[in-house]
Design an enzyme around this catalytic site. Structure first.
Site, PDB file in Angstrom:
ATOM      1  N   ASN A   8       1.031  -1.061   0.123  1.00 30.96           N
ATOM      2  CA  ASN A   8       0.161   0.015   0.025  1.00 30.96           C
ATOM      3  C   ASN A   8       0.977   1.197  -0.009  1.00 30.96           C
ATOM      4  OD1 ASN A   8      -1.855   1.842   0.425  1.00 30.96           O
ATOM      5  ND2 ASN A   8      -2.567   1.186   2.248  1.00 30.96           N
ATOM      6  N   ARG A  91      -2.371  -2.069  -3.505  1.00 30.09           N
ATOM      7  CA  ARG A  91      -3.544  -1.407  -3.360  1.00 30.09           C
ATOM      8  C   ARG A  91      -3.674  -0.269  -4.279  1.00 30.09           C
ATOM      9  NH1 ARG A  91      -5.651   1.153   1.928  1.00 30.09           N
ATOM     10  NH2 ARG A  91      -7.903   1.822   1.193  1.00 30.09           N
ATOM     11  N   HIS A 180     -12.692   2.887  -0.259  1.00 27.30           N
ATOM     12  CA  HIS A 180     -12.817   2.239   0.829  1.00 27.30           C
ATOM     13  C   HIS A 180     -13.628   0.838   0.332  1.00 27.30           C
ATOM     14  CE1 HIS A 180     -12.699   5.686   4.133  1.00 27.30           C
ATOM     15  NE2 HIS A 180     -11.359   5.256   3.649  1.00 27.30           N
ATOM     16  N   HIS A 208     -17.287   2.951   7.951  1.00 27.07           N
ATOM     17  CA  HIS A 208     -15.903   2.662   8.039  1.00 27.07           C
ATOM     18  C   HIS A 208     -15.359   4.162   8.579  1.00 27.07           C
ATOM     19  CE1 HIS A 208     -11.758   1.644   6.489  1.00 27.07           C
ATOM     20  NE2 HIS A 208     -11.638   2.966   6.693  1.00 27.07           N
ATOM     21  N   ASN A 211      -9.235   7.671   9.782  1.00 25.64           N
ATOM     22  CA  ASN A 211      -8.878   8.774   9.367  1.00 25.64           C
ATOM     23  C   ASN A 211      -9.690   9.309   7.861  1.00 25.64           C
ATOM     24  OD1 ASN A 211      -7.325  11.256  10.010  1.00 25.64           O
ATOM     25  ND2 ASN A 211      -5.605  10.796   8.708  1.00 25.64           N
ATOM     26  N   GLY A 212      -9.744   8.365   7.238  1.00 22.77           N
ATOM     27  CA  GLY A 212     -10.730   8.726   6.049  1.00 22.77           C
ATOM     28  C   GLY A 212     -12.176   8.049   6.636  1.00 22.77           C
ATOM     29  N   ARG A 241     -10.568  15.991   6.185  1.00 26.97           N
ATOM     30  CA  ARG A 241     -11.248  16.341   5.143  1.00 26.97           C
ATOM     31  C   ARG A 241     -12.773  16.577   5.563  1.00 26.97           C
ATOM     32  NH1 ARG A 241     -10.401  10.684   2.159  1.00 26.97           N
ATOM     33  NH2 ARG A 241      -8.452  10.245   3.601  1.00 26.97           N
ATOM     34  N   ASP A 281      -7.254  13.651  15.195  1.00 28.00           N
ATOM     35  CA  ASP A 281      -7.201  12.346  16.256  1.00 28.00           C
ATOM     36  C   ASP A 281      -8.442  12.526  16.982  1.00 28.00           C
ATOM     37  OD1 ASP A 281      -6.779  10.201  17.901  1.00 28.00           O
ATOM     38  OD2 ASP A 281      -4.860  10.136  17.442  1.00 28.00           O
ATOM     39  N   MET A 282      -9.381  11.617  16.887  1.00 26.80           N
ATOM     40  CA  MET A 282     -10.367  11.543  17.444  1.00 26.80           C
ATOM     41  C   MET A 282     -10.357  11.302  19.000  1.00 26.80           C
ATOM     42  SD  MET A 282     -13.639  11.741  17.786  1.00 26.80           S
ATOM     43  CE  MET A 282     -14.462  11.325  16.175  1.00 26.80           C
ATOM     44  N   ARG A 283      -9.293  10.429  19.603  1.00 22.36           N
ATOM     45  CA  ARG A 283      -9.086  10.745  20.907  1.00 22.36           C
ATOM     46  C   ARG A 283      -8.568  12.137  21.565  1.00 22.36           C
ATOM     47  NH1 ARG A 283      -4.971   5.931  19.448  1.00 22.36           N
ATOM     48  NH2 ARG A 283      -4.718   7.228  17.683  1.00 22.36           N
ATOM     49  N   GLY A 331     -14.275   3.746  14.563  1.00 23.45           N
ATOM     50  CA  GLY A 331     -15.635   2.566  14.492  1.00 23.45           C
ATOM     51  C   GLY A 331     -15.174   1.641  15.524  1.00 23.45           C
ATOM     52  N   GLU A 332     -13.985   1.029  15.338  1.00 27.29           N
ATOM     53  CA  GLU A 332     -13.436  -0.020  16.326  1.00 27.29           C
ATOM     54  C   GLU A 332     -13.312   0.087  17.791  1.00 27.29           C
ATOM     55  OE1 GLU A 332     -10.324  -2.237  14.461  1.00 27.29           O
ATOM     56  OE2 GLU A 332     -11.292  -1.679  12.462  1.00 27.29           O
ATOM     57  N   GLU A 383      -8.035  -4.874   5.561  1.00 27.49           N
ATOM     58  CA  GLU A 383      -7.665  -4.567   4.141  1.00 27.49           C
ATOM     59  C   GLU A 383      -6.547  -5.220   3.383  1.00 27.49           C
ATOM     60  OE1 GLU A 383      -7.973  -0.342   5.271  1.00 27.49           O
ATOM     61  OE2 GLU A 383      -9.052  -0.100   3.145  1.00 27.49           O
TER      62      GLU A 383
HETATM   63  P1  AMP Z   1      -7.672   4.384  10.781  1.00 21.97           P
HETATM   64  O1  AMP Z   1      -7.623   5.256   9.704  1.00 21.97           O
HETATM   65  O2  AMP Z   1      -8.436   3.205  10.583  1.00 21.97           O
HETATM   66  O3  AMP Z   1      -6.434   4.046  11.003  1.00 21.97           O
HETATM   67  O4  AMP Z   1      -8.092   5.261  12.026  1.00 21.97           O
HETATM   68  C1  AMP Z   1      -7.055   6.075  12.638  1.00 21.97           C
HETATM   69  C2  AMP Z   1      -7.938   7.011  13.501  1.00 21.97           C
HETATM   70  O5  AMP Z   1      -8.582   6.240  14.542  1.00 21.97           O
HETATM   71  C3  AMP Z   1      -7.089   7.847  14.366  1.00 21.97           C
HETATM   72  O6  AMP Z   1      -6.869   9.357  13.920  1.00 21.97           O
HETATM   73  C4  AMP Z   1      -8.149   8.089  15.745  1.00 21.97           C
HETATM   74  O7  AMP Z   1      -8.848   9.213  15.587  1.00 21.97           O
HETATM   75  C5  AMP Z   1      -8.941   7.065  15.853  1.00 21.97           C
HETATM   76  N1  AMP Z   1      -8.612   6.082  16.765  1.00 21.97           N
HETATM   77  C6  AMP Z   1      -7.668   5.094  17.021  1.00 21.97           C
HETATM   78  N2  AMP Z   1      -7.923   4.697  18.382  1.00 21.97           N
HETATM   79  C7  AMP Z   1      -8.759   5.406  18.947  1.00 21.97           C
HETATM   80  C8  AMP Z   1      -9.352   5.182  20.202  1.00 21.97           C
HETATM   81  N3  AMP Z   1      -9.000   4.109  21.155  1.00 21.97           N
HETATM   82  N4  AMP Z   1     -10.395   6.082  20.342  1.00 21.97           N
HETATM   83  C9  AMP Z   1     -10.907   7.005  19.718  1.00 21.97           C
HETATM   84  N5  AMP Z   1     -10.427   7.025  18.268  1.00 21.97           N
HETATM   85  C10 AMP Z   1      -9.346   6.187  17.982  1.00 21.97           C
END
Ligand code: AMP
Length: 397
Positions: A8, A91, A180, A208, A211-212, A241, A281-283, A331-332, A383
């Site tokens: 990727n 990818r 996605h 999904h 970040n995206g 975005r 970053d959602m955290r 989501g996870e 993925e």
């Molecule tokens: P991904 O693009 O699927 O790797 O998702 C990355 C994003 O997931 C990060 O920028 C965070 O915003 C979010 N993320 C990762 N871990 C957590 C968590 N424990 N709680 C909330 N958001 C999270």
């Protein structure tokens, strides 16, 4: 035993994994980054997931990146040859109308992937560079392109058509492609497996949220609506975005002096959670909102409202659903976010169980209450495993 090298790559980085066929075991993974910059870096992880090689040096181009990667495998004591790599699965973000299945890459296919750069200027040129380098670095085995748009080949005309002059749309390829797709496909199939039902009997809404971020309505295994469009900019609020925005706002900004590059940077890299709350970053955003930061509270409200807008819309399009599936980083991992998305949806037959939702786990799981008519699931996306699977199906068939 055979394995697939999954790549990727972007314009300055190569993420890779080696996945064993059949078992889907991850035999190695790593990242080559800052290609073309004065100091590049490689991090290589073995099967346990711990770092086994780390180097910093100038990495001039993708070809040097792949040479370094091959060297890292040897240094870590499991050379690529010893792993029995049967093919490389790449990818590719944008397959356009032309590539709707995984495709063995020859010179013509590689050239067409570059030709599609007009539709995906941020992604396809990097994908193409990496493909060219990998074909040189690893000759003699098939290279397969797996497209992020391909799962959405089944979008019906009503879902893929923008209400534009058809001649203009056709001339410039302006239609909804959706992205996605690799994730929506593997997650919807794994959700069905978790429920113990065939995917072709289920209606699902897959969220999904990484970040995206994108939503997909999956009707009996087929994508019938999705929130990303011509580009991965449309739809949900993302890390950087904007997602949906009135096209008139772009005209307004252009009249105020914004050119295409400035608009591109604004919408793709300085908007979304980052634009509204100062972090992608959602955290961070959640922590700031919990402290009462008004910008972070508003960012979360906009983020959640947009998801619920699509969720409701797709439930209407599907005529109800058997499952709602959360996946990707947010989501996870974010239980509060899932609770907010699913709040007050009893009328739709959707009710989550607070205790189940609070459990942190890397496994597929149900978070709906026993009396919820719709199953609400958390299903980790994978993925790379899906790219490996599709690559193997093509080269072994
Ligand atoms: P991904 O693009 O699927 O790797 O998702 C990355 C994003 O997931 C990060 O920028 C965070 O915003 C979010 N993320 C990762 N871990 C957590 C968590 N424990 N709680 C909330 N958001 C999270």
């Amino acid at each position: 035993m055979s394995a697939i090298l999954v790549v990727n790559a972007g314009s300055s980085s190569i993420k890779y994994q080696v996945i064993e066929v059949g078992s889907e075991r991850r035999l190695a993974s790593g990242l080559v980054e800052r290609i073309g910059e004065p100091l590049g870096r490689l991090i290589h992880r073995g099967e346990s997931g711990s770092i086994s090689v780390e180097t910093e040096q100038a990495i001039g181009d993708h070809l040097e990146g792949f040479a370094l990667l091959a060297q890292a495998f040897a240094e870590a004591g499991r050379s690529l040859e010893s792993l029995g790599i049967a093919a490389v699965g790449h990818r590719v973000v944008q397959g356009g109308s032309e590539f709707v299945e995984p495709t063995v890459i020859d010179d013509r296919v590689a050239a067409r992937i570059l030709g599609l750069a007009e539709l995906a200027p941020l992604h396809n040129p990097g994908n193409h560079q990496a493909i060219a380098a990998a074909r040189t670095a690893f000759p003699g085995i098939p290279h397969v392109a797996v497209f992020d748009t391909a799962f959405h080949r089944t979008l019906p005309p009503a879902a893929r058509t923008y209400a534009l002059d058809p001649a203009v749309a056709a001339e410039h390829g302006v239609r909804r492609y959706g992205f996605h797709g690799i994730s929506h496909e593997v997650v919807s199939r794994r959700a069905a497996a978790f429920l113990g039902r065939p995917v072709h009997q289920l209606k699902q809404v897959v969220l999904h949220l990484g970040n995206g971020a994108s939503v997909c309505a999956v009707d009996r295994g087929r994508s019938v609506a999705t929130s990303m469009g011509l580009t991965p900019l449309e739809g949900l609020v993302m890390g950087t975005r904007s997602g949906d925005i009135d096209a008139g706002a772009l005209l307004h900004l252009m009249r105020a002096g914004y050119d295409e590059n400035r608009l591109d940077r604004l919408l793709n890299t300085r908007s979304g959670l980052l634009g509204l709350a100062g972090s992608n970053d959602m955290r961070d955003v959640r922590a700031a909102a919990d402290r009462g930061d008004a910008a972070a509270v508003l960012a979360l409200d906009v983020y959640v409202q947009r998801i619920r807008h699509y969720l409701g819309g797709y439930l209407a399009l599907l005529g109800g659903a058997d499952a709602i599936v959360f996946t990707a980083g947010v989501g996870e991992n974010s239980a509060p976010l899932r609770a907010e998305v699913c709040a007050d949806l009893e009328w739709f037959g959707i009710r989550i169980d607070a205790a189940r939702n609070a459990v942190a786990s890397g496994e597929a799981r149900a978070i709906s209450a026993d009396d919820s008519r719709v199953s609400v699931l958390v299903v980790p996306t994978d993925e790379e495993a899906e790219i490996a699977r599709q690559t193997w199906v093509l080269v072994s068939g």
